[in-house]
Scaffold this motif. Structure first.
Motif, mmCIF file in Angstrom:
data_model
loop_
_atom_site.group_PDB
_atom_site.id
_atom_site.type_symbol
_atom_site.label_atom_id
_atom_site.label_comp_id
_atom_site.label_asym_id
_atom_site.label_seq_id
_atom_site.Cartn_x
_atom_site.Cartn_y
_atom_site.Cartn_z
ATOM 1 N N TYR A 1 57.571 75.349 2.745
ATOM 2 C CA TYR A 1 59.276 75.258 1.932
ATOM 3 C C TYR A 1 59.689 75.880 3.588
ATOM 4 C CZ TYR A 1 58.186 73.565 -2.266
ATOM 5 O OH TYR A 1 58.171 72.824 -3.506
ATOM 6 N N LYS A 2 59.475 76.862 4.037
ATOM 7 C CA LYS A 2 60.660 77.572 5.050
ATOM 8 C C LYS A 2 60.825 77.735 5.730
ATOM 9 C CE LYS A 2 60.880 81.413 1.180
ATOM 10 N NZ LYS A 2 60.698 82.556 0.609
ATOM 11 N N SER B 1 59.246 80.663 -8.657
ATOM 12 C CA SER B 1 60.781 80.423 -8.250
ATOM 13 C C SER B 1 60.025 79.685 -6.625
ATOM 14 C CB SER B 1 61.561 81.669 -8.188
ATOM 15 O OG SER B 1 60.147 82.477 -6.381
ATOM 16 N N SER C 1 63.170 76.145 -5.871
ATOM 17 C CA SER C 1 64.421 75.643 -3.985
ATOM 18 C C SER C 1 63.486 75.086 -3.713
ATOM 19 C CB SER C 1 63.162 77.127 -3.320
ATOM 20 O OG SER C 1 61.938 77.020 -2.913
ATOM 21 N N LYS C 2 63.958 74.232 -2.742
ATOM 22 C CA LYS C 2 64.408 72.888 -2.144
ATOM 23 C C LYS C 2 63.121 73.098 -0.548
ATOM 24 C CE LYS C 2 66.968 69.220 -0.830
ATOM 25 N NZ LYS C 2 68.469 68.116 -0.338
#
Length: 276
Positions: free
Chosen positions: A177-178, A199, A203-204
């Motif tokens: 994701y990051k 969470s 998130s995107k």
């Protein structure tokens, strides 16, 4: 007691005594090695980290050949290193041809609850995991210390795969994701995405440029775990690019403790065979 029975009994006793007294002579004894153990001094984590590194049989024989690298979380000898390297060796046999010969870098744990989790606002998470929330530093260690060390010291090609299960699956998802371009292939099994009240799933995912192959697997692990894994797959699929392959595996006869092995086998077959 009949004479024949007595003779048989005496013969058995004498034979046992002779065998017990006769030493078995070793012709040789050597250390059995499937790779190397490396202690890496991490400045980022401010501690030594143990790496268990599996080298394919041809690594010594063919000095010109380069290899993809599989980074294994929970890679201690008494965790997942041995059975995953067994799958890698088996899958790379020429008559199986499931995946190419690969180097496996097993990252031994010091504190997986610390390294595999990002900060949480959930009070129960904090109580159950008092050392929690240092995944950012661990991801930094992977990208700026571990990968460069492997690049500089082993004959590798550009293909990098990460395998993570449970909290390791949470970390692998966080990386995807990051900092998605840290790896090319992601094998995410039974991810603990319930962390911090789901969470990460809210998130995107960050956009990436390089080609990706992603596998998400889960067993019969209860509604929370199964839904989180399914939601992750759906999210990734809905954001899928042309240069991405995404797969999902559900193992209804397995649970959280034994899904990893078969899931990784399934992932190897899907992620690597489709690239031939």
């Amino acid at each position: 007691m009949k004479l024949k029975t007595i003779i048989i009994l005496i013969t058995t006793i004498v034979t046992y005594q002779i065998n017990a007294q006769t030493p078995i002579i070793e012709t040789s004894k050597t250390t059995l090695s499937i790779g190397e153990k490396v202690i890496l001094d991490s400045k980022i984590l401010n501690e030594n980290r143990t790496l268990n590194i599996y080298l394919p049989h041809s690594y010594v024989q063919d000095s010109l050949k380069t290899y993809p690298v599989i980074y294994l979380l929970d890679g201690s000898i008494d965790e997942d290193f041995l059975h995953i390297t067994g799958l890698v060796q088996f899958g790379s046999f020429s008559w199986i041809n499931m995946l190419p010969e690969s180097i496996v870098v097993g990252i031994s744990n010091v504190d997986r609850k610390r390294d595999f989790t990002y900060p949480t606002s959930n009070k129960k998470d904090k109580a159950d995991f008092p050392t929690t929330g240092k995944s950012e530093a661990f991801i930094n260690f992977l990208g700026t210390e571990l990968q460069p060390y492997i690049d500089q010291n082993y004959r590798i090609n550009k293909t990098k795969t990460i395998i993570g299960q449970s909290l390791g699956g949470l970390l692998a998802t966080e990386i995807l994701y990051k900092t998605p371009d840290l790896f090319d292939n992601y094998i995410i099994v039974s991810p603990s995405l319930w962390w911090d009240d789901n969470s990460l799933l809210k998130s995107k995912p960050k956009a990436y440029m390089t080609k990706k192959s992603i596998y998400v697997g889960v067993g019969k692990e209860g509604s929370i775990m199964e839904k989180a894994a399914t939601d992750l797959f759906k999210t990734l699929k809905s954001n899928k690019k042309e240069n991405t392959q995404i797969y999902f595996g559900f193992f209804e006869d397995l649970d959280h403790g034994d899904t990893l092995h078969l899931a990784v086998y399934d992932a190897f077959e899907l992620l690597f065979k489709t690239k031939e």
